[in-house]
Design an enzyme around this catalytic site. Sequence first.
Site, PDB file in Angstrom:
ATOM      1  N   GLU A 140       0.810  -1.226   0.000  1.00 12.46           N
ATOM      2  CA  GLU A 140       0.000   0.000   0.000  1.00 12.46           C
ATOM      3  C   GLU A 140       0.845   1.279   0.000  1.00 12.46           C
ATOM      4  OE1 GLU A 140      -2.730  -0.577   3.244  1.00 12.46           O
ATOM      5  OE2 GLU A 140      -3.672  -2.309   2.274  1.00 12.46           O
TER       6      GLU A 140
ATOM      7  N   GLU B 255      -6.553  -9.681  -2.984  1.00 15.97           N
ATOM      8  CA  GLU B 255      -7.314  -9.709  -1.723  1.00 15.97           C
ATOM      9  C   GLU B 255      -8.801  -9.508  -1.997  1.00 15.97           C
ATOM     10  OE1 GLU B 255      -5.751  -6.952   1.158  1.00 15.97           O
ATOM     11  OE2 GLU B 255      -3.678  -7.315   0.557  1.00 15.97           O
TER      12      GLU B 255
END
Length: 922
Positions: A699, A800
């Site tokens: 991220e 994910e």
Amino acid sequence: MSKFLESWCKRRPKTNHQRSSQQVDFKGSMEESFSESETNIIKNHDFSSGLHFWHPNGCHGFVISESFNGIEPASGSSFAVIAERSQCWQGLEQDITEHVLPNLLYKFTAYVRISGPINGATNVQATLKLENPNSNPSYMFLGRAQVSKERWEKLEGPFSLVTVPERLVFYLEGPNPGIDMLIDSVKISCTAQGKLEEVTGSNLYEDENIILNPRFENDLINWSGRGCKIVLHDSMGDGKVLPLEGKVFAAATERTQTWNGIQQEITGRIQRKLAYEVSATVRIYGSSKNADLRATLWVQKPDLREQYIGIASVQASDTTWSQLQGKFLLNGYANKVIIYLEGPPGGTDILVNSLIVKHATKPPPTPPPVIEKTLFGVNIVENSNLDSDLSGWFPLGPCSLSIASGSPQLLPPKARESLGPGGPLSGRYILATNRTQTWMGPAQTITDKLKLFMTYQVSAWVRVGSVASGPQNINVALGVDNQWVNGGQIEVNDGRWHEIGGSFRIEKQPSKVIVYLQGPSSGVDLMVAGLQIFPVDRQARFKHLKKQTDKVRKRDVVIKFSGLDTTGLFGAFVKVEQTQNSFPLGSCINRTNIDNEDFNDFFVKNFNWAVFGNELKWYWTEPQKGNFNYRDADELLDFCTSHGIDVRGHCIFWEVEGVVQWWLKPMNKNDLMTAVQNRLTGLLTMYKGKFKHYDVNNEMLHGSFYQDRLGKDIRAYMFKTAHQLDPSAILFVNDYHVEDGCDPRSSPEKYIEQILDLQEQGAPVGGIGIQGHIDSPIGPIVSTALDSLGLLGLPIWFTELDVSSVNDHIRADDLEVMLREAFAHPAVEGIMLWGFWELFMSRENSHLVDAEGSLNEAGKRLLSLKQDWLSHCHGCIDDKGEFKFRGFYGAYTVEVTTLTNTYTKTFVVDKGDVPLELTISF
């Protein structure tokens, strides 16, 4: 030796009858022993022949055949004492395999009580152990009774089995270690024909609270302080704090740590693989006005490892009582289980009026939503083209709206993907000026035009005024009964027109819905043209994707046969069946999951890749400096390896400061750099060659912890060092909201810019990870993002993926959208779900299997798609001795039937652009 056993031995010398069950001279058949109850399948049910046919499980047992210390047998003349118990599951058992038939309804009864160092009551329960070859035992909870030292209690309940296992054992268990269990008159009789679901589905025990003394009516019996003191009150604060119900409440006081609180041990009363719901009435008192208050489960496993399970949290107040509610499930066996309340800072008391823990009620399946006939692709925005000036529009806030000309006359690209070319736009736009707040802009009421559970696509052209300084965020927002719903966001930093796109869905009936455009700084003019909000026809999109999938995921195959008389092969019947698609489809798993046999069975059958939820993250493997925990990751890796499942490594670093472990944050630059180097060397050396992928620095579009402290080059350094330490692993970037148009920080354009920047610094970026935590997905929006990222030529993985909806059918539809879009896109090389089992996912209402193993509509949709992505065909061998078909990549079996024989072989269709020619020899 227990006090009960010790006192009995002192009082009476042992006889041969009491020393050993093997020494008992048992006479007579079962029928003779149970003349009063011919249907009882329990042998020696009243212990008149000692412990013959009975077996103390890991403890000591003996029989008392007369009154002792005022304890009379419940019936007959004898009762059993189960002593020296060191585990809650230790008790008394009997093999009943030969006497139970399938699909019959049985009822059991037993009289039980306890003895030992305990005040108050505890639970004794009856359980069936089902054993079959080549599998772990499973357990069936039958019934439970709360018992004390004062009197005998009747324990009873029904059961039925669809199939009888190889070995079936009935046993009694439950009290805490050190507590003796007294048992008398055990009976099991057949009452009628019945089915397992008629018994277990009747929720006979859902109303039973496993918390003892839940409302403190018996003072503080069964409760204790966790690192603090607990006291009972009828009021506090000069009468200002009173119980919400009942006469008293408990307070955990003299707390110095957040983990201090009130607790109760529930060992023996809680069953693994059963979902429990927790409800507590709580508040706080003291130094804090408001604080996070949590319910937590502490579990000690048989190997003495500790586990903490977060159950629920609530923002508690010092002025009112709050309801704390949540659910939990134990996957594995436990030596000890404690539930406790914690959370507020030291100096703040935790007040508890009641705590209830029950077997969770299973909600009924959600019905498919009823959506009236819909005109797909029809814009619900009134006067979108501004042909009637500002009719239907109003300013949100005291800004000014006017009409101007000069906007694009084509629909934005994502809208065209869904709607087709359509007619030209008017070129007119709304100009919002005199904006003094970011939320000000043009708005329109659309309440009556929306349909519940319908997925809407949002599209518009937007632009900001020339006075803008710095990047400006623009958002299509919906006010749904004063709640903000995101319909799409974009960041612009120039005076050009930009497309904004997004989606939304409303699942509860609103009283008012407005759509409005907002975002730029105060004083910045906002321009909007051609706003489109229209329902999406997913089925039409699926037809397109199926055709695309056939092009991308299939290959022409020519099978040539040899080794047989070719003249006899012409016309022979051929059947081709695909046994496994080779496309990577995986899921997130956690260490506690693999203690659950049902979870393992579903996972191994349906997935070929895995990723660990937390167990490889730095804060998990080194929670304190120098204190390493790789055991959980090792056990997960061993599990996957033993089942032939490939594994992604998630993640080496995590750039978001909020998830960085506490001991790293105060480090100076040199110490932090040393820690980063040690992390890289330790992790990648230990697991070299074992993880196929690594998410190197998670991220990076949403965090900058390491970059801020170690400089811009640190990110490329992480990639380069990881590659040096494990050249076999593909190194990924990984981020969220890349594919849905709702987060300007992670647009495809910004992701591409970041990747190119890393590559320019020499970082060996090998793959692009799109997390895929998405709501109300729209195919063209997702595919447009994939198209943009695909230009980099790197493999793309959804790493994910999860979707969320309270309605299982809508959740299934959303999941199908994402799976089909990913599977049909040539740049996507794998899909990882971020879990599938209820209570073990990061988002609520996103599971495919409920906590106790039942498949919901989303789970069924997954399995249906997996079947769709297997190729099966049949026909005859042609005059050239060949059989041709087009099939998905993966493993196959082929069966050839001639006039005289049948032959079977296996083969694999690998990825390729030209027809695959296979020669199969028999």
